[in-house]
Design a protein around this motif. Structure first.
Motif, PDB file in Angstrom:
ATOM      1  N   ASP A  34      10.970 -54.946 -66.443  1.00 25.03           N
ATOM      2  CA  ASP A  34      11.546 -53.767 -65.788  1.00 25.03           C
ATOM      3  C   ASP A  34      10.540 -52.648 -65.564  1.00 25.03           C
ATOM      4  OD1 ASP A  34      13.893 -55.184 -65.871  1.00 25.03           O
ATOM      5  OD2 ASP A  34      14.786 -54.019 -67.495  1.00 25.03           O
ATOM      6  N   ARG A  35       9.479 -52.614 -66.341  1.00 26.17           N
ATOM      7  CA  ARG A  35       8.418 -51.596 -66.198  1.00 26.17           C
ATOM      8  C   ARG A  35       8.945 -50.170 -66.320  1.00 26.17           C
ATOM      9  NH1 ARG A  35       3.486 -54.114 -66.441  1.00 26.17           N
ATOM     10  NH2 ARG A  35       3.585 -56.034 -65.257  1.00 26.17           N
ATOM     11  N   GLY A  36       9.950 -49.962 -67.163  1.00 30.55           N
ATOM     12  CA  GLY A  36      10.546 -48.639 -67.342  1.00 30.55           C
ATOM     13  C   GLY A  36      12.030 -48.691 -67.026  1.00 30.55           C
ATOM     14  N   CYS A  37      12.619 -47.524 -66.847  1.00 26.05           N
ATOM     15  CA  CYS A  37      14.061 -47.460 -66.581  1.00 26.05           C
ATOM     16  C   CYS A  37      14.386 -48.140 -65.255  1.00 26.05           C
ATOM     17  CB  CYS A  37      14.532 -46.013 -66.551  1.00 26.05           C
ATOM     18  SG  CYS A  37      16.304 -45.838 -66.224  1.00 26.05           S
ATOM     19  N   ALA A  38      15.340 -49.052 -65.307  1.00 24.16           N
ATOM     20  CA  ALA A  38      15.723 -49.804 -64.103  1.00 24.16           C
ATOM     21  C   ALA A  38      16.367 -48.908 -63.048  1.00 24.16           C
ATOM     22  CB  ALA A  38      16.674 -50.938 -64.480  1.00 24.16           C
ATOM     23  N   LYS A  39      16.893 -47.764 -63.444  1.00 26.86           N
ATOM     24  CA  LYS A  39      17.569 -46.862 -62.497  1.00 26.86           C
ATOM     25  C   LYS A  39      16.631 -45.778 -61.971  1.00 26.86           C
ATOM     26  CE  LYS A  39      21.337 -44.508 -60.991  1.00 26.86           C
ATOM     27  NZ  LYS A  39      21.867 -44.823 -59.721  1.00 26.86           N
ATOM     28  N   CYS A  40      16.016 -45.008 -62.880  1.00 20.62           N
ATOM     29  CA  CYS A  40      15.231 -43.843 -62.441  1.00 20.62           C
ATOM     30  C   CYS A  40      13.723 -44.044 -62.564  1.00 20.62           C
ATOM     31  CB  CYS A  40      15.653 -42.604 -63.219  1.00 20.62           C
ATOM     32  SG  CYS A  40      15.094 -42.576 -64.933  1.00 20.62           S
ATOM     33  N   HIS A  41      13.304 -45.178 -63.111  1.00 22.36           N
ATOM     34  CA  HIS A  41      11.893 -45.533 -63.250  1.00 22.36           C
ATOM     35  C   HIS A  41      11.133 -44.651 -64.246  1.00 22.36           C
ATOM     36  CE1 HIS A  41      12.729 -48.203 -59.977  1.00 22.36           C
ATOM     37  NE2 HIS A  41      13.130 -47.184 -59.242  1.00 22.36           N
ATOM     38  N   ALA A  42      11.865 -44.072 -65.217  1.00 23.19           N
ATOM     39  CA  ALA A  42      11.194 -43.337 -66.296  1.00 23.19           C
ATOM     40  C   ALA A  42      10.256 -44.313 -67.021  1.00 23.19           C
ATOM     41  CB  ALA A  42      12.223 -42.773 -67.274  1.00 23.19           C
ATOM     42  N   ASN A  65      21.015 -60.668 -69.416  1.00 17.17           N
ATOM     43  CA  ASN A  65      22.038 -59.627 -69.546  1.00 17.17           C
ATOM     44  C   ASN A  65      21.449 -58.338 -70.116  1.00 17.17           C
ATOM     45  OD1 ASN A  65      24.812 -58.763 -69.347  1.00 17.17           O
ATOM     46  ND2 ASN A  65      24.879 -58.833 -71.575  1.00 17.17           N
ATOM     47  N   GLY A  66      20.142 -58.207 -70.126  1.00 17.36           N
ATOM     48  CA  GLY A  66      19.495 -57.020 -70.669  1.00 17.36           C
ATOM     49  C   GLY A  66      18.824 -56.203 -69.588  1.00 17.36           C
ATOM     50  N   VAL A  67      18.695 -54.916 -69.842  1.00 13.81           N
ATOM     51  CA  VAL A  67      18.028 -54.018 -68.906  1.00 13.81           C
ATOM     52  C   VAL A  67      17.462 -52.852 -69.710  1.00 13.81           C
ATOM     53  CG1 VAL A  67      20.114 -52.663 -68.390  1.00 13.81           C
ATOM     54  CG2 VAL A  67      18.269 -52.784 -66.700  1.00 13.81           C
ATOM     55  N   MET A  68      16.320 -52.343 -69.291  1.00 17.72           N
ATOM     56  CA  MET A  68      15.732 -51.177 -69.931  1.00 17.72           C
ATOM     57  C   MET A  68      16.270 -49.927 -69.243  1.00 17.72           C
ATOM     58  SD  MET A  68      13.914 -52.410 -72.337  1.00 17.72           S
ATOM     59  CE  MET A  68      12.904 -51.061 -72.917  1.00 17.72           C
ATOM     60  N   LEU A  69      16.785 -48.979 -70.047  1.00 12.80           N
ATOM     61  CA  LEU A  69      17.323 -47.728 -69.529  1.00 12.80           C
ATOM     62  C   LEU A  69      16.809 -46.563 -70.363  1.00 12.80           C
ATOM     63  CD1 LEU A  69      21.094 -48.663 -69.041  1.00 12.80           C
ATOM     64  CD2 LEU A  69      19.292 -48.655 -67.298  1.00 12.80           C
ATOM     65  N   CYS A  70      16.559 -45.435 -69.694  1.00 14.29           N
ATOM     66  CA  CYS A  70      16.208 -44.209 -70.413  1.00 14.29           C
ATOM     67  C   CYS A  70      17.494 -43.607 -70.969  1.00 14.29           C
ATOM     68  CB  CYS A  70      15.505 -43.232 -69.482  1.00 14.29           C
ATOM     69  SG  CYS A  70      16.541 -42.599 -68.144  1.00 14.29           S
ATOM     70  N   ALA A  71      17.384 -42.642 -71.872  1.00 14.77           N
ATOM     71  CA  ALA A  71      18.558 -42.057 -72.523  1.00 14.77           C
ATOM     72  C   ALA A  71      19.534 -41.419 -71.527  1.00 14.77           C
ATOM     73  CB  ALA A  71      18.123 -41.055 -73.586  1.00 14.77           C
TER      74      ALA A  71
END
Length: 86
Positions: A34-42, A65-71
């Motif tokens: 994912d190279r960081g947050c999948a939504k905002c790219h943090a 079923n996994g994804v990296m997300l920022c807080a």
């Protein structure tokens, strides 16, 4: 390379306290993918591994079923129902 079939074991205290966590190997693989947050790219150092389909709804603790997300993104995701009902 980490296998997509790799799954984490649930941690158990009392029967109602079942918690599933991504293993270190899974978190490293998700970070690489994912190279960081999948939504905002943090940046990845600000992210944690989260379930796409919540494990309470039958979601597995695996790379598919996994994804990296920022807080901040994780908080928004937690307030919305899972798009994958049981």
């Amino acid at each position: 390379m980490v296998s997509r079939s790799m799954t984490a074991k649930p941690l158990m205290g009392a029967p109602s306290d079942i918690v599933t966590l991504f293993s270190l190997a899974q978190r490293l693989a998700l970070t690489e993918r994912d190279r960081g947050c999948a939504k905002c790219h943090a940046p990845s150092q600000h992210c944690e591994a989260h379930h796409i389909r919540w494990w309470e709804n039958g979601g597995r603790t695996d790379l598919a079923n996994g994804v990296m997300l920022c807080a901040p993104t994780a908080r928004v995701a937690a307030t919305h129902p899972s798009p994958h009902p049981p």
